[in-house]
Enzyme design. Structure first.
Site, mmCIF file in Angstrom:
data_model
loop_
_atom_site.group_PDB
_atom_site.id
_atom_site.type_symbol
_atom_site.label_atom_id
_atom_site.label_comp_id
_atom_site.label_asym_id
_atom_site.label_seq_id
_atom_site.Cartn_x
_atom_site.Cartn_y
_atom_site.Cartn_z
ATOM 1 N N LYS A 188 -21.545 73.412 43.372
ATOM 2 C CA LYS A 188 -20.589 72.318 43.179
ATOM 3 C C LYS A 188 -19.584 72.316 44.325
ATOM 4 C CE LYS A 188 -16.762 70.954 40.112
ATOM 5 N NZ LYS A 188 -16.027 71.279 38.865
ATOM 6 N N THR A 232 -17.970 82.323 26.709
ATOM 7 C CA THR A 232 -17.441 82.578 28.050
ATOM 8 C C THR A 232 -16.109 83.309 27.992
ATOM 9 O OG1 THR A 232 -18.556 80.599 28.904
ATOM 10 C CG2 THR A 232 -16.753 81.497 30.217
ATOM 11 N N ALA A 233 -15.196 82.873 27.117
ATOM 12 C CA ALA A 233 -13.867 83.477 27.045
ATOM 13 C C ALA A 233 -13.944 84.945 26.628
ATOM 14 C CB ALA A 233 -12.981 82.695 26.077
ATOM 15 N N ILE A 283 -12.444 76.995 32.108
ATOM 16 C CA ILE A 283 -12.964 78.297 32.525
ATOM 17 C C ILE A 283 -12.025 78.947 33.528
ATOM 18 C CG2 ILE A 283 -14.856 79.473 33.704
ATOM 19 C CD1 ILE A 283 -16.805 77.593 32.420
#
Length: 517
Positions: free
Chosen positions: A84, A17-18, A356
């Site tokens: 969410k 992800t990063a 994140i």
């Protein structure tokens, strides 16, 4: 301007992800598909899998995805994502024998507390016996019913309620990778880094097992806990915060649904345990469940046993993954011509899905601030380091807040309330908030990661002892406060009637798409 004085190429070491968010942001910002633009190359090892522990995001992810040109419907379908609306904290206030032992940290309220703060009026009893979350937001009610925050007729990235996502981290990295390469011009090299070359100005290149030397003008370290560039090569030390946050391991299990059409929770569920807590995240096709704990107070075998007991019969024969967590941050995040983003920069337990978000924040600042002239690197590095030292320390304060306010009496929880383990900045805030409401002036820094609203959800949810009686006359706008509290009932009933469930909306997205923004 000489060529060697300018930045013409950026090399990102590490995917996940990063790495892929950062590479995509840089390529988008520099228009890397154009001739003569700054090139962005990402090197990812084929031998290192994505950890995939953090599967929760913040509402900021909607803006990130939209800015990269990723279609929301495609993202949800590809990444098994769900909606969410906040987090539910179970058994954090006290041991599980206590009734009504949960609270919500939600993403929106009926009023912006920076403009009209309802918390003092709730504290003074003007909302009756409702919990704070029930008094100021409809999202807790919606989460109880597994409702979605929007309808299929909503525009992409636009919600009737504020929302974020739960997602499959591995599939998300693959989506970002495909989009970055095909749409944004990121060059991808699948190989292992075997050596790092340096000079007095920093890193000049990395040696790989498949492509030889890969040179660059600027380097981004997304190599995870190993921190190959900033830590191992440039020698920037790691500052542990294990004296403040005591959890150092996590054990995780992926739990498939027995019923593929079962309800999907609209919030992250965090349930406190004897020496830590368990996360429970509902995706489209499975739950991601994990136990974060302190190995000082619990063995790995005990932690896994507790997790399997929490899951129940569904955990039978499912494999568990043990993850060692290095909780802390680098003393500098940017040094010379190298910046670390993601776990190579810092890591704290995934209690509030901050990892994140801080990747998003770091990639945004890097894309906006990376200069063309190398001579400006030190100036920008100082600003970046100041910004992220502040952000990480505030994140640590906020996570510690959850533990400090608990009335649980197991040794792990008692140690968390020891004054020596509480940052002075948090001690000062709690002393002030004991008799004064939380104020916008407590969050005057532009880089504050958690807003005033988040603190109020936790303080009020955890029954923080706040006595406002001495200044009660300051809160005279009682009619407007009561009116706002009353609106929740009206909006709640309407939204419950009109909004689909999480599962219903996700089913519709298998055949239809949200309209474009």
């Amino acid at each position: 301007m000489e060529v060697n004085e300018t930045i013409g190429s950026v090399v990102v070491v590490g995917g996940g992800t990063a790495g892929w968010i950062t590479a995509a942001k840089l390529a988008k910002r520099f228009n890397s598909t154009s001739e003569g633009a700054v090139s962005v190359t990402l090197i990812e090892s084929p031998d290192i899998p994505t950890i995939g522990v953090g599967e929760g995001t913040w509402p900021t992810m909607r803006k990130t995805l939209a800015s990269l040109g990723i279609d929301e419907s495609e993202f949800i379908r590809t990444c098994n994502a769900s909606f969410k609306q906040g987090s539910k904290f179970v058994n954090w206030k006290a041991a599980p024998t206590t009734t009504n032992n949960h609270y919500y940290h939600l993403f929106s309220s009926i009023a912006d507390p920076a403009e009209f703060n309802l918390s003092p009026y709730w504290r003074l009893g003007y909302a009756g016996t409702k919990s704070y979350a029930e008094a100021v937001s409809t999202q807790g009610y919606l989460s109880d019913l597994c409702k979605a925050p929007k309808a299929i007729t909503s525009k992409a990235y636009d919600g009737i309620q504020s929302y974020a996502y739960h997602l499959d981290a591995g599939k998300f990295a693959e989506l970002l990778k495909k989009h970055a390469i095909e749409k944004l011009g990121v060059k991808f090299l699948s190989c292992n880094v075997t050596d790092v070359m340096t000079d007095t100005d920093g890193i000049t290149g990395v040696m790989t097992d498949q492509f030889g030397e890969v040179a660059g003008d600027f380097f981004v370290d997304c190599s995870g806990f190993s921190c190959l560039l900033l830590g191992q090569t440039l020698g920037v030390p790691f500052k542990s915060v294990s004296d403040v946050l005591f959890t150092d391991y996590a054990v995780a299990i992926q739990v498939p649904y027995n019923d593929p059409q079962c309800d999907i929770n609209s919030c992250t569920i965090s349930t406190a345990q004897e020496a830590g807590w368990i996360w429970d995240i509902g995706l489209q096709n499975r739950r991601g469940v994990g136990h974060v704990y302190s190995s000082e107070f619990m063995s790995h075998e005990q932690a896994e046993k507790l997790l399997r007991e929490y899951i129940g019969e569904d955990a039978h024969n499912l494999p568990a993954k043990l993850v060692k967590m290095n909780v802390g941050y680098r003393e500098k995040f940017w040094h010379k011509n190298c910046v670390a983003i993601g776990m190579s920069a810092a890591f704290v337990e995934p209690l509030e899905a901050s990892a994140i978000f801080l990747i998003e924040a770091a990639s945004n600042m890097l894309a906006d601030q990376l200069p063309k002239k190398k001579s400006l690197l030190n100036i920008v590095a100082n600003k970046f380091n100041e910004s992220f030292l502040f952000r990480w320390n505030r994140t640590i304060d906020f996570i510690k807040l959850h533990y400090v306010l608990s009335e649980r009496d197991e040794p792990f929880w008692v140690k968390n309330k020891n004054k020596d383990s509480i940052p002075q900045s948090l001690q000062d805030s709690l002393e002030q908030w004991a008799t004064e409401p939380v104020s916008p002036y407590d969050f005057s820094h532009v880089y504050d990661p958690f807003p005033m609203e988040s603190y109020q959800y936790v303080l009020n949810g955890m029954n923080f002892n706040q006595d406002l009686s001495a200044g009660e006359t300051k809160y005279s706008d009682i009619d407007n406060a009561k009116r706002a509290f009353g609106q929740i009932e009206k909006y709640k009933d309407m939204l419950i009637r009109d909004l689909p469930s999480n599962r219903e909306l996700l089913n519709k997205l298998s055949s239809f798409s949200f309209s474009k923004v």
